[in-house]
Design an enzyme around this catalytic site. Structure first.
Site, PDB file in Angstrom:
ATOM      1  N   ASN A   1      -5.999  -9.135   4.466  1.00  0.00           N
ATOM      2  CA  ASN A   1      -5.909 -10.258   3.525  1.00  0.00           C
ATOM      3  C   ASN A   1      -4.709 -11.163   3.783  1.00  0.00           C
ATOM      4  O   ASN A   1      -4.637 -12.272   3.236  1.00  0.00           O
ATOM      5  CB  ASN A   1      -5.882  -9.747   2.077  1.00  0.00           C
ATOM      6  CG  ASN A   1      -4.762  -8.757   1.825  1.00  0.00           C
ATOM      7  OD1 ASN A   1      -4.653  -7.746   2.527  1.00  0.00           O
ATOM      8  ND2 ASN A   1      -3.943  -9.003   0.832  1.00  0.00           N
ATOM      9  N   HIS A   2      -3.772 -10.737   4.629  1.00  0.00           N
ATOM     10  CA  HIS A   2      -2.647 -11.598   5.012  1.00  0.00           C
ATOM     11  C   HIS A   2      -2.840 -12.160   6.428  1.00  0.00           C
ATOM     12  O   HIS A   2      -1.863 -12.511   7.096  1.00  0.00           O
ATOM     13  CB  HIS A   2      -1.332 -10.820   4.952  1.00  0.00           C
ATOM     14  CG  HIS A   2      -0.958 -10.357   3.580  1.00  0.00           C
ATOM     15  ND1 HIS A   2      -0.842 -11.217   2.506  1.00  0.00           N
ATOM     16  CD2 HIS A   2      -0.682  -9.119   3.090  1.00  0.00           C
ATOM     17  CE1 HIS A   2      -0.508 -10.530   1.422  1.00  0.00           C
ATOM     18  NE2 HIS A   2      -0.411  -9.253   1.758  1.00  0.00           N
TER      19      HIS A   2
ATOM     20  N   HIS B   1      -2.321   1.891   2.005  1.00  0.00           N
ATOM     21  CA  HIS B   1      -1.120   2.451   2.639  1.00  0.00           C
ATOM     22  C   HIS B   1      -0.880   3.935   2.401  1.00  0.00           C
ATOM     23  O   HIS B   1       0.071   4.494   2.951  1.00  0.00           O
ATOM     24  CB  HIS B   1       0.135   1.667   2.216  1.00  0.00           C
ATOM     25  CG  HIS B   1       0.187   0.267   2.734  1.00  0.00           C
ATOM     26  ND1 HIS B   1       1.312  -0.528   2.658  1.00  0.00           N
ATOM     27  CD2 HIS B   1      -0.763  -0.498   3.335  1.00  0.00           C
ATOM     28  CE1 HIS B   1       1.067  -1.709   3.184  1.00  0.00           C
ATOM     29  NE2 HIS B   1      -0.199  -1.714   3.604  1.00  0.00           N
TER      30      HIS B   1
ATOM     31  N   GLU C   1      -1.668  -5.870   9.874  1.00  0.00           N
ATOM     32  CA  GLU C   1      -1.716  -6.699   8.676  1.00  0.00           C
ATOM     33  C   GLU C   1      -0.348  -7.012   8.063  1.00  0.00           C
ATOM     34  O   GLU C   1      -0.124  -8.096   7.550  1.00  0.00           O
ATOM     35  CB  GLU C   1      -2.630  -5.992   7.662  1.00  0.00           C
ATOM     36  CG  GLU C   1      -2.506  -6.420   6.237  1.00  0.00           C
ATOM     37  CD  GLU C   1      -3.059  -7.811   5.966  1.00  0.00           C
ATOM     38  OE1 GLU C   1      -3.487  -8.479   6.915  1.00  0.00           O
ATOM     39  OE2 GLU C   1      -3.043  -8.229   4.802  1.00  0.00           O
TER      40      GLU C   1
ATOM     41  N   HIS D   1      -5.318  -0.831   3.908  1.00  0.00           N
ATOM     42  CA  HIS D   1      -4.801  -1.703   2.847  1.00  0.00           C
ATOM     43  C   HIS D   1      -3.997  -0.983   1.781  1.00  0.00           C
ATOM     44  O   HIS D   1      -2.991  -1.526   1.320  1.00  0.00           O
ATOM     45  CB  HIS D   1      -5.925  -2.504   2.166  1.00  0.00           C
ATOM     46  CG  HIS D   1      -5.436  -3.408   1.070  1.00  0.00           C
ATOM     47  ND1 HIS D   1      -4.612  -4.485   1.296  1.00  0.00           N
ATOM     48  CD2 HIS D   1      -5.655  -3.397  -0.283  1.00  0.00           C
ATOM     49  CE1 HIS D   1      -4.357  -5.105   0.157  1.00  0.00           C
ATOM     50  NE2 HIS D   1      -4.970  -4.455  -0.817  1.00  0.00           N
TER      51      HIS D   1
ATOM     52  N   HIS E   1     -10.886  -3.185   4.937  1.00  0.00           N
ATOM     53  CA  HIS E   1      -9.588  -3.469   4.334  1.00  0.00           C
ATOM     54  C   HIS E   1      -9.832  -3.791   2.859  1.00  0.00           C
ATOM     55  O   HIS E   1     -10.218  -4.908   2.514  1.00  0.00           O
ATOM     56  CB  HIS E   1      -8.950  -4.660   5.066  1.00  0.00           C
ATOM     57  CG  HIS E   1      -7.477  -4.783   4.858  1.00  0.00           C
ATOM     58  ND1 HIS E   1      -6.561  -3.986   5.500  1.00  0.00           N
ATOM     59  CD2 HIS E   1      -6.757  -5.625   4.076  1.00  0.00           C
ATOM     60  CE1 HIS E   1      -5.334  -4.334   5.146  1.00  0.00           C
ATOM     61  NE2 HIS E   1      -5.420  -5.327   4.259  1.00  0.00           N
TER      62      HIS E   1
END
Length: 264
Positions: A66-67, A183, A38, A181, A156
């Protein structure tokens, strides 16, 4: 028995570096490696350079987040399904969205047996983009009656409650639900009563001395002043985080955290 390694969000060049250095060694002890890419291209999305390096190191499948659409490269790579085994979020409501939200792989498991492994990804909706309902999207997939074999779900999402609720909703129907997501690796690694392995967040693969991957200076200024400053990928040593799974008959036999920090 199917032994699977899941590697948390690869972040920038430091994440790509530690992945290339350590994945070949980790890959020897598993049958299949899933890597969340991601943030692998400068902290946002995935480009061809990052994908090629991960494949060379031993990755068998990429998940995004999301990216997913940040780099043009990804659109071309999604059309080359043989070379680039990408799984983007399932719960985009647009049926014409590029790529696929799940893939089933034929994997040689322990002892030479052939096993089916399906990798799925969904995006959460709490504090994130307004996508289709991830709970309903997964229900629809599971209700299709296809032979998906062992099912691994990458959720995510931002909210721990949403991730946990999804895992309990899927308990006994999938082999594993692993969060990405945020981290930061969580210490709630376990197998739920129905046999589904779970961890709220696998952690990330990127700069160790950072604020979730970024040099601390800009995030600190943002919190001090409420003004945005340009974030950049932090320098220095990197860490690799993930989970190692043992799956059988779409149930988890074992789950354990993996954590490697350069220089330790």
């Amino acid at each position: 028995m199917l032994r699977v390694l899941f590697v948390g969000d690869v972040f920038g060049q430091p994440g790509r570096r530690v992945l290339s250095a350590r994945l070949p060694e980790l890959r020897k002890g598993v049958d299949f490696a899933v890597v969340n890419m991601e943030n692998s291209a400068g902290g946002f999305g995935m480009h061809r350079e990052a994908a090629d390096a991960a494949l060379k190191a031993g990755a068998d499948c990429f998940t995004l987040g999301n990216h997913a659409w940040h780099h043009r490269d990804v659109f071309t790579m999604m059309n080359d399904e043989v070379t680039y085994p990408i799984v983007r979020p399932l719960n985009y409501s647009d049926p014409g969205a590029p790529g696929v939200g799940w893939r089933t792989f034929d994997v040689q498991g322990e002892g030479g047996s052939r096993e089916r492994l399906t990798v799925v990804q969904v995006l959460g909706r709490v504090f994130m983009e307004a996508l289709a309902n991830p709970f309903r999207a997964l229900d629809d997939l599971l209700d299709r009656g296809e032979d998906l074999g062992n099912i691994l779900v990458d959720v995510h999402a931002e909210a721990t409650s949403e991730k946990q609720a999804l895992a309990w909703h899927l308990d006994g129907r999938v082999a594993a639900v692993i969060g990405t997501h945020t981290h930061v690796p969580t210490a709630d690694t376990r197998i739920l009563p129905g046999g589904t392995a779970y961890q709220t967040d696998a952690g990330f693969t990127g700069p160790h001395d950072s604020v979730i991957g970024s040099d601390p200076a800009a995030p600190i200024q943002r919190f001090l002043t409420e003004r945005h400053d340009r974030y950049r990928v932090a320098d220095g040593r990197a860490e690799l985080n993930g989970v190692r799974l043992e799956l059988e008959w779409n149930r988890a036999v074992k789950i354990e955290r993996v954590r490697i920090v350069e220089g330790e």
